[in-house]
Design a protein around this motif. Structure first.
Motif: not given
Length: 175
Positions: A134-149
């Motif tokens: 996840x450190x390798x993801x772009x900020x928008x993708x990681x924002x959405x992943x954080x919301x999913x978590x």
């Protein structure tokens, strides 16, 4: 408690019961109370997450930042402490603690909030691997992943709090 009991609570009691479901963010429960009564645990969960997703980015970021780092020895909320303990993060070897701390720093430096993961059922190796990916993801993708978590975490916590078997029993009696 049952969903019916929860529906009968006034705002203060509702927030007391559910205010910690989303890490140090009772505002979600306060807002959700206004959307009741809830037909099920899933209905409540969906409405709570809709409140989060429709919130301004600054408010969501504050929710993200309320989450503790994984394996940190800092004071975390009751749910997070238990979940991390149950995942074995309180029994790490010194080298493992350093690996988590290093990844936490790298992640937070990149995204501006701590790594958020529903740790229930995960091993320390799975968590570290997920952090690395996840450190390798772009900020928008990681924002959405954080919301999913956060969505998954809230679901687990609501499952622990709300017993719907009494709703099923009541429905069976009326059938």
């Amino acid at each position: 408690m049952s969903i019916d009991e929860l529906n009968d609570y006034g705002r203060v009691q509702f927030v007391e019961k559910l205010g910690a479901v989303l890490e140090h963010s009772p505002w979600v429960a306060e807002s959700a109370w206004e959307l009741g009564p809830f037909v099920s645990k899933e209905d409540l969960h969906e409405k709570m997450m809709r409140i989060v997703r429709l919130s301004p980015a600054k408010r969501i970021l504050k929710l993200f930042r309320a989450h503790p780092d994984l394996a940190a020895r800092l004071v975390a909320g009751e749910y997070s402490s238990r979940e991390q303990r149950d995942a074995g993060l309180d029994r790490l070897e010194p080298a493992e603690v350093e690996a988590f701390m290093s990844m936490n720093r790298t992640y937070t430096d990149k995204f501006g909030f701590p790594f958020i993961m529903a740790v229930r059922g995960k091993t320390k190796d799975e968590m570290l691997s997920a952090m690395g990916m996840r450190i390798e993801q772009d900020p928008e993708t990681e924002w959405q992943e954080a919301l999913a978590q956060i969505d998954r975490i809230a679901g687990f916590r609501l499952d622990d709090l709300i017993d719907e078997s009494c709703v099923e029993e009541r429905a069976d009696r009326h059938a």
